[in-house]
Design a protein around this motif. Structure first.
Motif, PDB file in Angstrom:
ATOM      1  N   PHE A 195       0.843  -1.195   0.000  1.00 54.96           N
ATOM      2  CA  PHE A 195       0.000   0.000   0.000  1.00 54.96           C
ATOM      3  C   PHE A 195       0.879   1.245   0.000  1.00 54.96           C
ATOM      4  O   PHE A 195       1.903   1.299   0.685  1.00 54.96           O
ATOM      5  CB  PHE A 195      -0.896   0.021   1.240  1.00 54.96           C
ATOM      6  N   GLU A 196       0.456   2.243  -0.763  1.00 49.53           N
ATOM      7  CA  GLU A 196       1.077   3.570  -0.719  1.00 49.53           C
ATOM      8  C   GLU A 196       0.040   4.465  -0.047  1.00 49.53           C
ATOM      9  O   GLU A 196      -1.073   4.607  -0.543  1.00 49.53           O
ATOM     10  CB  GLU A 196       1.350   4.091  -2.131  1.00 49.53           C
ATOM     11  N   LEU A 197       0.415   5.034   1.071  1.00 51.98           N
ATOM     12  CA  LEU A 197      -0.552   5.837   1.815  1.00 51.98           C
ATOM     13  C   LEU A 197      -0.216   7.313   1.704  1.00 51.98           C
ATOM     14  O   LEU A 197       0.855   7.744   2.097  1.00 51.98           O
ATOM     15  CB  LEU A 197      -0.559   5.401   3.284  1.00 51.98           C
ATOM     16  N   PHE A 198      -1.144   8.083   1.140  1.00 55.13           N
ATOM     17  CA  PHE A 198      -0.951   9.522   0.951  1.00 55.13           C
ATOM     18  C   PHE A 198      -1.671  10.253   2.077  1.00 55.13           C
ATOM     19  O   PHE A 198      -2.819   9.949   2.374  1.00 55.13           O
ATOM     20  CB  PHE A 198      -1.588   9.980  -0.370  1.00 55.13           C
ATOM     21  N   ARG A 199      -0.987  11.210   2.693  1.00 56.21           N
ATOM     22  CA  ARG A 199      -1.647  12.066   3.683  1.00 56.21           C
ATOM     23  C   ARG A 199      -1.951  13.393   2.999  1.00 56.21           C
ATOM     24  O   ARG A 199      -1.111  14.287   2.944  1.00 56.21           O
ATOM     25  CB  ARG A 199      -0.728  12.294   4.887  1.00 56.21           C
ATOM     26  N   ILE A 200      -3.171  13.500   2.493  1.00 53.29           N
ATOM     27  CA  ILE A 200      -3.531  14.607   1.612  1.00 53.29           C
ATOM     28  C   ILE A 200      -3.466  15.950   2.332  1.00 53.29           C
ATOM     29  O   ILE A 200      -3.055  16.965   1.775  1.00 53.29           O
ATOM     30  CB  ILE A 200      -4.959  14.402   1.058  1.00 53.29           C
ATOM     31  N   LYS A 201      -3.917  15.959   3.597  1.00 57.79           N
ATOM     32  CA  LYS A 201      -4.084  17.240   4.277  1.00 57.79           C
ATOM     33  C   LYS A 201      -2.774  17.781   4.862  1.00 57.79           C
ATOM     34  O   LYS A 201      -2.734  18.886   5.367  1.00 57.79           O
ATOM     35  CB  LYS A 201      -5.140  17.098   5.393  1.00 57.79           C
ATOM     36  N   GLU A 202      -1.735  16.960   4.829  1.00 57.24           N
ATOM     37  CA  GLU A 202      -0.480  17.444   5.410  1.00 57.24           C
ATOM     38  C   GLU A 202       0.372  18.117   4.341  1.00 57.24           C
ATOM     39  O   GLU A 202       0.187  17.916   3.149  1.00 57.24           O
ATOM     40  CB  GLU A 202       0.269  16.274   6.059  1.00 57.24           C
ATOM     41  N   ARG A 203       1.331  18.900   4.821  1.00 52.35           N
ATOM     42  CA  ARG A 203       2.155  19.684   3.901  1.00 52.35           C
ATOM     43  C   ARG A 203       2.972  18.759   2.990  1.00 52.35           C
ATOM     44  O   ARG A 203       3.528  17.761   3.438  1.00 52.35           O
ATOM     45  CB  ARG A 203       3.112  20.583   4.685  1.00 52.35           C
ATOM     46  N   ASP A 204       2.962  19.071   1.736  1.00 52.98           N
ATOM     47  CA  ASP A 204       3.693  18.330   0.714  1.00 52.98           C
ATOM     48  C   ASP A 204       3.172  16.902   0.498  1.00 52.98           C
ATOM     49  O   ASP A 204       3.779  16.114  -0.230  1.00 52.98           O
ATOM     50  CB  ASP A 204       5.196  18.252   1.048  1.00 52.98           C
ATOM     51  N   ILE A 205       2.087  16.586   1.123  1.00 54.30           N
ATOM     52  CA  ILE A 205       1.466  15.273   0.941  1.00 54.30           C
ATOM     53  C   ILE A 205       2.487  14.136   1.079  1.00 54.30           C
ATOM     54  O   ILE A 205       2.902  13.514   0.098  1.00 54.30           O
ATOM     55  CB  ILE A 205       0.718  15.173  -0.400  1.00 54.30           C
ATOM     56  N   PRO A 206       2.899  13.848   2.304  1.00 53.03           N
ATOM     57  CA  PRO A 206       3.864  12.761   2.474  1.00 53.03           C
ATOM     58  C   PRO A 206       3.266  11.404   2.094  1.00 53.03           C
ATOM     59  O   PRO A 206       2.064  11.184   2.261  1.00 53.03           O
ATOM     60  CB  PRO A 206       4.207  12.801   3.972  1.00 53.03           C
ATOM     61  N   ILE A 207       4.103  10.542   1.596  1.00 52.05           N
ATOM     62  CA  ILE A 207       3.645   9.212   1.187  1.00 52.05           C
ATOM     63  C   ILE A 207       4.395   8.174   2.013  1.00 52.05           C
ATOM     64  O   ILE A 207       5.601   8.312   2.261  1.00 52.05           O
ATOM     65  CB  ILE A 207       3.932   8.953  -0.311  1.00 52.05           C
ATOM     66  N   GLU A 208       3.676   7.187   2.446  1.00 57.96           N
ATOM     67  CA  GLU A 208       4.279   6.129   3.237  1.00 57.96           C
ATOM     68  C   GLU A 208       4.008   4.801   2.550  1.00 57.96           C
ATOM     69  O   GLU A 208       2.937   4.608   1.971  1.00 57.96           O
ATOM     70  CB  GLU A 208       3.626   6.135   4.610  1.00 57.96           C
ATOM     71  N   VAL A 209       4.956   3.903   2.642  1.00 59.14           N
ATOM     72  CA  VAL A 209       4.756   2.600   2.026  1.00 59.14           C
ATOM     73  C   VAL A 209       4.463   1.595   3.130  1.00 59.14           C
ATOM     74  O   VAL A 209       5.125   1.589   4.157  1.00 59.14           O
ATOM     75  CB  VAL A 209       6.005   2.168   1.235  1.00 59.14           C
ATOM     76  N   LEU A 210       3.433   0.808   2.925  1.00 56.41           N
ATOM     77  CA  LEU A 210       3.082  -0.192   3.935  1.00 56.41           C
ATOM     78  C   LEU A 210       3.067  -1.551   3.266  1.00 56.41           C
ATOM     79  O   LEU A 210       2.457  -1.751   2.220  1.00 56.41           O
ATOM     80  CB  LEU A 210       1.688   0.109   4.513  1.00 56.41           C
ATOM     81  N   GLU A 211       3.774  -2.471   3.893  1.00 55.50           N
ATOM     82  CA  GLU A 211       3.690  -3.844   3.406  1.00 55.50           C
ATOM     83  C   GLU A 211       3.163  -4.714   4.521  1.00 55.50           C
ATOM     84  O   GLU A 211       3.430  -4.468   5.697  1.00 55.50           O
ATOM     85  CB  GLU A 211       5.067  -4.325   2.948  1.00 55.50           C
ATOM     86  N   LEU A 212       2.420  -5.709   4.149  1.00 56.10           N
ATOM     87  CA  LEU A 212       1.869  -6.603   5.152  1.00 56.10           C
ATOM     88  C   LEU A 212       2.988  -7.453   5.747  1.00 56.10           C
ATOM     89  O   LEU A 212       4.045  -7.603   5.145  1.00 56.10           O
ATOM     90  CB  LEU A 212       0.820  -7.513   4.519  1.00 56.10           C
ATOM     91  N   ASP A 213       2.729  -7.995   6.934  1.00 53.21           N
ATOM     92  CA  ASP A 213       3.728  -8.827   7.592  1.00 53.21           C
ATOM     93  C   ASP A 213       4.159  -9.967   6.685  1.00 53.21           C
ATOM     94  O   ASP A 213       5.327 -10.280   6.544  1.00 53.21           O
ATOM     95  CB  ASP A 213       3.162  -9.394   8.900  1.00 53.21           C
ATOM     96  N   ASN A 214       3.158 -10.573   6.090  1.00 54.52           N
ATOM     97  CA  ASN A 214       3.462 -11.606   5.115  1.00 54.52           C
ATOM     98  C   ASN A 214       3.176 -11.012   3.737  1.00 54.52           C
ATOM     99  O   ASN A 214       2.036 -10.828   3.358  1.00 54.52           O
ATOM    100  CB  ASN A 214       2.595 -12.831   5.384  1.00 54.52           C
TER     101      ASN A 214
END
Lengths: 392, 717
Positions: free
Chosen positions: B444-463
């Motif tokens: 998953f790529e998670l975008f935080r729209i309301k924050e400055r510069d829209i930071p993106i975080e990558v999430l991978e499942l445990d498996n």
């Protein structure tokens, strides 16, 4: 208690009947041999061989001496219950769908299906005390209703005949003249084929089950609709508890429409309803196909007597907690007392401020009901004590 | 076969004997039109449908004007020319071309009528040939026959429009002011459509409005619950009102198939597709109309072949995903957009035209979605050139079309976008190929729209190799749930976008192992979720509290196909629709999984809660209420208690009545039984034993004082 699975029939069950004493259970199936079983342990006692087609129905005389069976082989046969021998055969031009002995066992009402050019009909036959004097002729033949007549039973004092069938109308006929006396109301009555009809023990009211997913309770004398029990599946069989105000409905999806993998989808449970409140109180699972036949052991009726309660009460005075049980073997009464053991009894005590009030004492054992299904099995269910304590 | 042949031979022999000619050419027998010898054709329904349409008017007839006036000799030639022109466009009905002739001069009158098979063809013919130059003097003027009436009715003199007195409309939001704060829902079963109150306190429904054949295919609430839309052959209609349902407006759109409201329910989009009447023409024609809901005015129509409206270029009706037009920009209904080939066409509702008069050009775009609250489009472009050009997800602000953020993704096989309901977060589920390219795994790529510069975080499942079965954001919240793993017992994980230490990091809350679930249903208020095992799992339901991370209840609605929370998050409806033959109906549960009531209906098609418009309370006010909930709830608890007291009282009363009534019957029967006793004995040859008389059930109540003891109790003041 675990139901007793009675395997003996090779084809779907069609009808179940207890004798008056409640010690014998007669079963009819689409295989050609009606069977008699011991009602308490499900042991097979014998079969009646001679029919050459599916057996749709049977009835047993009050003295449990004679059995009458109706079959698709276009005959109705009288049997000696003990010996299993044929006493007489009535021949018809079409399959016999329902039979019932009248009060006194001197008359029998038989319905026959529409077949070839014949229309359906209700026949009344005189049953001779001595079967050698038995004759073929009908006392009365009633014709009129469209389609199959699935059930015809005697009204009070054999004065009327109540019939129900494919045209969804319940009719009351004069059993002397064959005149139509009453008809159920189209509005309040059933909407689809009536599959089954069963009378109360005293014949004062009767219950009809229909493919319109409901069962209705009627007054026998006035044909007044008293109660309606709605369910979620077509009703093939109905039964009334002789003891408690309970009715049981059996049925399920049509056998040919059963395609789902899960047996729950077909609704093959027998459903218990409160007779007065018309509310569902429980269900008994088990069958793998629709339930075609249901019957209550009429014997339970006798245990309803509370005349022993005083005796029991006196015993209670001496013991802290006593669970009592009156067991019955046919023809004999026996009172057994079990200290601190719950076997079959259901008593309810209430201790309050030094007063012991016995609310109800139901002394029961061996009360049972049986169901027969499309799967070819008869299931004999003895009631657990809890059953008699159902409160809603 | 042999038997059949024999039979035929016999018949022929018999026929020959009787001198009957058996060699009849059956195809030569023509029945007079309209004659069916009393035999109803199987196709009758079909014909009937068509007939209805034709009978409704002359919608399939056009009038062609400005034809040359020709004498009789040239009539056929002219007719031939016209037929040639017009049969190119569609199929002209038999005897569908009529050119009237002046009875005196025997010359044509300079116009003709053409009747097509369908109104669509007629319309197309009008569009294509209006202004057609036959020669310099004859420029076709084509009109729909139906329009003539309209033109004829225009009065010669202008009359000032009558000013109608203002009549205040009904309060369409009245249902929100229900005293018991109940919610409504609509159900469709058989031919009946019914709006009901969910009276959970009394564990039953209360009818609001019922109508047979209310709709011809389905019903739909508008997003804020003001209207109920029905769909008919002639078009769509919306219904509403203070206490009942009246028709408020109709939207003409023949053979409308699908409808869609804008989120602020200002506009209604209707869709129909029409099979080409000309078999050579492979294109299915699509008509999309946009109506103003309140005035009923058509704001814009879009017509074209199905390909133009097929999303992702898949082509054909099947590839057409509804809604074609997706609404953006929150509840203001400012923009709507459509995916095209290499572009996204964004329209704005002030002028109903493209923003800046041109579409947003994006090479190879395959998917896009609007933020639920802001005019931001998230779009996805897949990998190109065998991986030389990476796939990307970008966020574009409307109406300026500025790119807010872009993220390149490598070795992507597929991608799905999930917006959080407040538009705070965007989750992009990316399926990536493994190195061997033989399988895929998901991140998953998670975008935080309301924050400055829209930071993106990558999430991978445990498996990493777990398959994702379902994903859902907590409405208005910052958590999400994922079902991952393999059937039959996948795991369910909950994540929060705010971990306890760091507000800017995603953190796993918990994983529930081996759940029979394949769908997630968050409460609209968040906090609670229903993990549902629909279809293959037979309708397993687990009511889970995500705040406490505990299961509140597990239940089963056997064969359930649908789960829907009421708009307040107090109740859950599960239903079995007619995809199954048995068990049709619905169950109403409380939010914590208590079954409240159950209703069975055959042929059950739809269950829809009436949506509620967003609350007018400010977030601060809502928070204040939540904090002082005890104070507010006291009143309602008292009411609840009253109702349950009343109910049990009523119940008792009802039962007492029933028991009494029954007793009456029983005593009547006993009396009759007693009366007939002797006669019955006679019938039984004097045998007396009627067990019902021998034993009589008696209820014995015994009361005895066992012990009386006196104790002196000291009272403390």
């Amino acid at each position: 208690m675990r139901p007793i699975l009675m395997k003996g029939h090779e084809r779907p069950l069609t009808f179940l009947k207890y004798n008056r004493d409640g010690d014998l259970l007669f079963s009819c199936a689409k295989d050609h041999t009606p069977t008699v079983w011991f009602a308490d342990n499900g042991e097979r006692l014998g079969t009646y061989r001679g029919h050459n087609g599916a057996v749709w129905t049977c009835d047993v005389s009050r003295d449990s001496m004679r059995l009458i069976t109706g079959s698709a082989d276009q005959t109705v046969k009288l049997w000696n219950v003990q010996k299993g021998t044929q006493l007489y055969t009535f021949n018809f031009g079409s399959p016999a769908r329902s039979v019932e002995f009248a009060i006194g066992d001197k008359l029998a009402v038989i319905t026959t299906d529409p077949f070839m050019e014949l229309t359906s009909a209700i026949h009344v036959k005189r049953i001779a005390g001595d079967s050698t004097e038995q004759t073929e002729e009908s006392v009365l033949v009633i014709k009129g209703p469209q389609g199959r007549i699935n059930r015809a039973v005697w009204g009070p004092l054999n004065r009327t005949i109540i019939s129900a069938g494919e045209d969804a109308v319940i009719r009351i006929w004069d059993s002397e003249t064959g005149k139509l006396l009453k008809e159920s109301d189209k509005e309040s009555g059933h909407k689809k084929t009536i599959t089954s009809l069963t009378k109360a023990a005293d014949g004062s009211h009767f219950l009809s089950g229909s493919l319109d997913k409901s069962a209705k309770l009627w007054d026998t004398r006035t044909l007044t609709l008293i109660k309606t029990y709605s369910t979620e599946r077509p009703v093939n069989a109905v039964a009334m508890s002789p003891l408690l105000d309970h009715v049981v409905l059996g049925g399920g999806q049509d056998a040919s429409a059963v395609t789902t993998t899960d047996h729950r989808a077909g609704k093959f449970e027998a459903k218990f309803y409160d007779k007065i409140l018309q509310e569902e109180i429980g269900g008994v699972k088990g069958h793998f196909g629709p339930i075609n036949a249901l019957a209550f052991n009429p014997d339970g009726k006798r245990y309803g007597a509370n005349k022993n309660s005083l005796l029991i009460y006196n015993l209670l005075m001496e013991l802290d907690v006593v669970v009592c049980c009156v067991s019955n073997e046919p023809c004999r009464w026996k009172v057994e007392i079990y200290v601190l053991s719950c076997m079959f009894a259901a008593t309810e005590f209430l201790f309050c401020s030094g007063l012991l009030i016995i609310l109800t004492i139901c002394v029961l054992q061996l009360n049972s009901f049986s169901s027969g299904g499309e799967d070819g099995y008869v299931r004999l269910h003895h009631f657990d004590p809890d059953y008699f304590n159902i409160k809603i | 076969m042999a038997a059949e042949v024999m039979l035929m031979n016999e018949i022929e022999a018999t026929a020959a004997q009787m001198g009957i000619d058996m060699n009849i050419d059956f195809s030569s027998i023509q029945l007079p039109p309209g004659e069916n010898c009393g035999i109803i054709s199987d196709d009758d329904d079909v014909y009937h449908d068509d007939q209805l349409e034709f009978d409704s008017g002359f919608g399939n007839v056009i009038v062609v004007d400005n034809l040359p006036v020709v004498p009789r000799e040239k009539f056929e030639k002219l007719e031939g020319v016209i037929r040639k022109i017009y049969s190119q466009i569609g199929v002209i009905k038999e005897d569908g071309l009529w050119m009237p002739v002046d009875p005196e001069t025997k010359k044509t009158l300079g116009y003709c009528f053409i009747e097509y098979n369908t109104p669509q063809e007629a319309e197309l013919a009008k569009e294509k040939t209006h202004g057609y130059k036959l020669d310099r003097a004859h420029i076709f003027a084509v009109n729909m026959f139906d329009d003539f009436d309209k033109y004829m009715k225009v009065p010669d003199e202008w009359a000032p429009p009558e000013i109608k007195p203002y009549t205040p409309g009904e309060n369409l939001q009245k249902w929100l002011a229900d005293e018991k704060a109940r919610d409504q829902f609509v159900i469709r079963a058989g031919t009946d459509t019914e709006v009901l109150w969910n009276d959970a306190r009394q564990s039953k429904t209360e009818p609001v409005y019922k109508r047979t054949y209310w709709t011809e295919s389905f019903v739909q609430w508008s997003p804020m619950g003001t209207y109920l839309a029905t769909v008919h052959r002639q078009g769509a209609a919306v219904w509403g009102g203070a206490n009942t349902f009246n028709r408020l407006m109709r939207y003409a759109h023949p053979q409308v198939k699908l409808i869609d409201f804008s989120p602020g329910e200002k506009f209604l989009v209707t869709y129909s597709s029409h099979e080409p009447s000309n078999p050579r023409d492979a294109n299915v024609r699509v008509v999309i109309n946009v109506f103003d809901v309140r005035t009923g005015k058509m704001m814009r129509d879009f017509k074209g072949s199905a390909d133009e409206f097929a999303v992702g270029g898949a082509g054909g009706v099947a590839g057409n995903s509804w809604p074609v037009f997706r609404w953006g920009g929150g509840k203001e209904d400012k923009y709507f957009a459509k995916l095209g080939k290499n572009m996204i066409s964004v329209y704005e509702t002030e002028t109903f035209s493209l923003i800046d008069k041109k579409s947003l050009k994006v090479e190879n775009v395959v998917d896009f979605s609007w933020s639920p609250t802001d005019p931001i489009i998230a779009l996805f472009v897949p990998e190109l050139g065998g991986g030389n050009q990476p796939a990307r997800v970008s966020l574009v602000q409307m109406p300026g079309k500025e790119e807010l953020r872009q993220k390149n993704l490598f070795s992507i096989s597929d991608c799905k976008m999930y917006w959080q309901s407040n538009g705070d977060y965007l989750a992009v589920k990316a399926d990536r190929y493994t190195k061997t390219k033989k399988s895929t795994y998901t991140g998953f790529e998670l975008f935080r729209i309301k924050e400055r510069d829209i930071p993106i975080e990558v999430l991978e499942l445990d498996n990493k190799n777990d398959k994702i079965i379902a994903f859902a954001w907590e409405p208005k919240g910052h958590r999400f749930a994922v079902i991952h793993g393999d059937n039959p017992r996948p795991d369910v994980s909950f994540y929060s976008m705010r971990s306890t230490h760091n507000l800017g990091r995603v953190a796993k809350l918990t994983t529930l192992k081996g759940k029979q679930a394949n769908a997630l249903f968050w409460s609209p208020g968040g906090r609670f979720i229903v993990l549902a095992g629909l279809k293959g799992f037979n309708g397993q339901l687990e009511f889970f509290n995500v705040d406490e991370l505990e299961t509140m209840a597990t239940a089963e609605h056997f064969m359930a196909t649908d789960v829907e929370w009421d708009p307040t998050g107090r109740y859950v409806a599960t239903s079995v629709t007619s995809v199954h033959e048995m068990e049709n109906g619905f169950n109403i549960w409380s939010f914590n999984g208590k079954l409240l009531y159950r209703i069975l209906k055959d042929h059950f098609f739809q269950f829809l809660w009436r949506p509620r418009p967003p609350s007018f309370l400010t977030p601060e006010k809502e928070e204040e209420i939540a904090r002082n909930l005890k104070k507010y709830s006291k009143k309602y608890e008292a009411e609840d208690q009253d109702v349950s007291m009343l109910l049990s009282e009523q119940d008792r009363e009802k039962r007492r009545m029933l028991k009494e009534e029954w007793e009456k019957w029983v005593s009547e029967w006993r009396r009759a039984q007693e009366e007939e006793k002797l006669e019955r004995q006679k019938l039984r040859d004097g045998e007396a034993s009627d067990e019902e008389e021998e034993y009589e059930a008696k209820e014995v109540e015994v009361e005895e004082v066992l012990d009386v003891s006196e104790e002196v109790l000291s009272f403390e003041e």
